[in-house]
Design an enzyme around this catalytic site. Structure first.
Site, PDB file in Angstrom:
ATOM      1  N   SER A  53       0.798  -1.245   0.000  1.00  0.00           N
ATOM      2  CA  SER A  53       0.000   0.000   0.000  1.00  0.00           C
ATOM      3  C   SER A  53       0.822   1.283   0.000  1.00  0.00           C
ATOM      4  O   SER A  53       0.269   2.361  -0.227  1.00  0.00           O
ATOM      5  CB  SER A  53      -0.955   0.023   1.193  1.00  0.00           C
ATOM      6  OG  SER A  53      -2.041  -0.824   0.921  1.00  0.00           O
ATOM      7  N   LYS A  60       0.471   3.393  -2.987  1.00  0.00           N
ATOM      8  CA  LYS A  60      -0.689   4.279  -3.204  1.00  0.00           C
ATOM      9  C   LYS A  60      -0.297   5.756  -3.133  1.00  0.00           C
ATOM     10  O   LYS A  60      -0.963   6.607  -3.717  1.00  0.00           O
ATOM     11  CB  LYS A  60      -1.779   3.954  -2.171  1.00  0.00           C
ATOM     12  CG  LYS A  60      -2.395   2.566  -2.400  1.00  0.00           C
ATOM     13  CD  LYS A  60      -3.252   2.091  -1.239  1.00  0.00           C
ATOM     14  CE  LYS A  60      -3.810   0.702  -1.557  1.00  0.00           C
ATOM     15  NZ  LYS A  60      -4.430   0.041  -0.423  1.00  0.00           N
ATOM     16  N   TYR A 103      -3.636  -2.049 -10.338  1.00  0.00           N
ATOM     17  CA  TYR A 103      -3.594  -1.887  -8.875  1.00  0.00           C
ATOM     18  C   TYR A 103      -2.656  -2.932  -8.242  1.00  0.00           C
ATOM     19  O   TYR A 103      -1.775  -2.597  -7.446  1.00  0.00           O
ATOM     20  CB  TYR A 103      -5.019  -1.973  -8.303  1.00  0.00           C
ATOM     21  CG  TYR A 103      -5.026  -2.063  -6.801  1.00  0.00           C
ATOM     22  CD1 TYR A 103      -4.679  -0.960  -6.022  1.00  0.00           C
ATOM     23  CD2 TYR A 103      -5.338  -3.259  -6.149  1.00  0.00           C
ATOM     24  CE1 TYR A 103      -4.647  -1.048  -4.635  1.00  0.00           C
ATOM     25  CE2 TYR A 103      -5.304  -3.362  -4.767  1.00  0.00           C
ATOM     26  CZ  TYR A 103      -4.956  -2.257  -4.022  1.00  0.00           C
ATOM     27  OH  TYR A 103      -4.910  -2.347  -2.649  1.00  0.00           O
ATOM     28  N   TYR A 120      -5.130   3.631   7.942  1.00  0.00           N
ATOM     29  CA  TYR A 120      -6.485   3.070   8.009  1.00  0.00           C
ATOM     30  C   TYR A 120      -7.118   3.307   9.373  1.00  0.00           C
ATOM     31  O   TYR A 120      -7.113   4.414   9.865  1.00  0.00           O
ATOM     32  CB  TYR A 120      -6.470   1.574   7.613  1.00  0.00           C
ATOM     33  CG  TYR A 120      -5.636   1.379   6.382  1.00  0.00           C
ATOM     34  CD1 TYR A 120      -6.082   1.885   5.167  1.00  0.00           C
ATOM     35  CD2 TYR A 120      -4.377   0.805   6.424  1.00  0.00           C
ATOM     36  CE1 TYR A 120      -5.318   1.781   4.030  1.00  0.00           C
ATOM     37  CE2 TYR A 120      -3.604   0.691   5.294  1.00  0.00           C
ATOM     38  CZ  TYR A 120      -4.077   1.188   4.098  1.00  0.00           C
ATOM     39  OH  TYR A 120      -3.310   1.096   2.984  1.00  0.00           O
ATOM     40  N   VAL A 123       1.197  -3.876   3.717  1.00  0.00           N
ATOM     41  CA  VAL A 123       1.143  -5.193   4.366  1.00  0.00           C
ATOM     42  C   VAL A 123       2.406  -6.022   4.125  1.00  0.00           C
ATOM     43  O   VAL A 123       2.542  -7.106   4.683  1.00  0.00           O
ATOM     44  CB  VAL A 123      -0.114  -6.021   3.985  1.00  0.00           C
ATOM     45  CG1 VAL A 123      -1.368  -5.429   4.583  1.00  0.00           C
ATOM     46  CG2 VAL A 123      -0.239  -6.202   2.490  1.00  0.00           C
TER      47      VAL A 123
HETATM   48  O1  DON Z   1      -4.991  -4.790  -1.789  1.00  0.00           O
HETATM   49  C1  DON Z   1      -4.353  -5.305  -0.877  1.00  0.00           C
HETATM   50  O2  DON Z   1      -4.913  -5.926   0.012  1.00  0.00           O
HETATM   51  C2  DON Z   1      -2.848  -5.164  -0.875  1.00  0.00           C
HETATM   52  N1  DON Z   1      -2.353  -5.200  -2.213  1.00  0.00           N
HETATM   53  C3  DON Z   1      -2.400  -3.900  -0.228  1.00  0.00           C
HETATM   54  C4  DON Z   1      -2.915  -3.740   1.194  1.00  0.00           C
HETATM   55  C5  DON Z   1      -2.009  -2.995   2.100  1.00  0.00           C
HETATM   56  O3  DON Z   1      -0.814  -2.946   1.948  1.00  0.00           O
HETATM   57  C6  DON Z   1      -2.644  -2.385   3.297  1.00  0.00           C
HETATM   58  N2  DON Z   1      -1.651  -1.745   4.142  1.00  0.00           N
HETATM   59  N3  DON Z   1      -1.376  -1.820   5.276  1.00  0.00           N
END
Ligand code: DON
Length: 304
Positions: free
Chosen positions: A63, A66, A188, A240, A258
């Site tokens: 993430s 982003k 994405y 978040y 993540v």
């Molecule tokens: O869409 C997802 O679930 C992952 N590609 C990215 C989520 C993420 O990194 C949330 N961050 N803490």
């Protein structure tokens, strides 16, 4: 400021937390990472670099990607971007579907998955080859020509992306995605799969810390005011449903992923990137948050 000693002290101080948390395994490829890694790198706006631990080992930025995608979308759309995505904290998980339905397909902010998919849609309609352009931008910002996507991670995520696919379809239903749903998901996941190390991430985030020409050198035009606003959104939405806790403990605009990475900035002072794969229940790196809390406490440098 003796950042060298401070980072070494942090490295020692976070060790007792090294078994807390759990590596993300909902993306099967991410479950393969060594959970015991820890690296941190700090860049000052004067160009000094301090690093300890596994700071040269690449990991999945997830993430954190982003932030770069939003910078690109903002540079082409400016304020009109906000008609398609909000700038309020969600107070929900990054992959929550609940608000999106109630709020008729307008994601709360660009850092939850729904918002990042709208941003991906904007990149698809704004650039001839958005995937190449995105990588070019990251390579220029980080100063590393071999920063790359990890196709295997992107494909692995697609295979299990039931919730993300639902989010993309909900956006399409509400006409907040112009392109094909699969195309949006593909870009994405690809952007999430980029691999960088703490040194590269800290260098890339320096553009957000010094409000200078670094974005322009990397091929993206952003005004100082836009950079200020991007940082504001990181501050309020970068973690978040733990954005308040990060603000309280650390006091810097930042973004987590993540893959266990966190990148943050102290305006006009430094950028910092930390990596430790074990996550807390909100999806944020346990040791990463602890390390940054110690950094702003020991240096007395935060935005508050
Ligand atoms: O869409 C997802 O679930 C992952 N590609 C990215 C989520 C993420 O990194 C949330 N961050 N803490």
């Amino acid at each position: 400021m003796d950042y060298n000693t401070i980072l070494k002290d942090i490295f020692t101080a976070v060790k007792p937390f090294s078994h807390e948390g759990k590596v993300a395994d909902y993306i099967p490829e991410l479950a393969k990472v060594d959970p015991d890694k820890f690296g941190i790198c700090l860049n000052t706006i004067d160009g000094d670099v301090y690093a300890v631990g596994d700071s040269a080992e690449r990991f999945s930025i997830q993430s954190i990607s982003k932030v770069f995608a939003l910078a690109m979308a903002l540079s082409v759309k400016g304020e009109t971007l906000w008609s398609r995505v909000g700038k309020e904290p969600s107070g929900t998980a990054f992959n929550s579907l609940v608000q999106l339905e109630v709020e008729h397909g307008i994601p709360r902010n660009p850092f939850i998955n729904a918002g990042a998919m709208v941003v991906a849609d904007i990149l698809l309609t704004s650039f001839d080859n958005p995937a190449d352009k995105y990588l070019e931008f990251l390579r220029a910002l980080s100063g590393s020509k071999d920063v790359c996507y990890n196709e295997q991670v992107a494909l692995s995520e697609r295979e299990t992306a039931y919730l993300n696919a639902a989010i993309a379809n909900m956006l399409k239903y509400h006409r907040n995605i112009e392109c094909d749903v699969e195309e949006v998901l593909r870009l994405y996941f690809l952007t999430c799969s980029v691999e960088m190390n703490c040194r590269e991430l800290a260098k890339a985030f320096l553009a957000l810390a010094d409000h200078d020409e670094l974005f322009r050198y990397a091929g993206i035009e952003l005004t100082r005011s836009q950079i200020k606003r991007l940082n504001a959104i990181m501050q309020t939405c970068g973690f978040y449903d733990e954005a308040g806790e990060f603000s309280y403990l650390v006091g810097l605009p930042g973004k987590s992923g993540v893959g266990g990475g966190i990148a943050a900035i102290c305006p006009m002072r430094y950028s910092v990137a930390v990596w430790s794969p074990r996550l807390n229940c909100k999806g944020n790196s346990v040791m990463g948050m602890k390390a940054l809390e110690l950094l702003t406490t020991m240096t007395n440098e935060s935005i508050f």
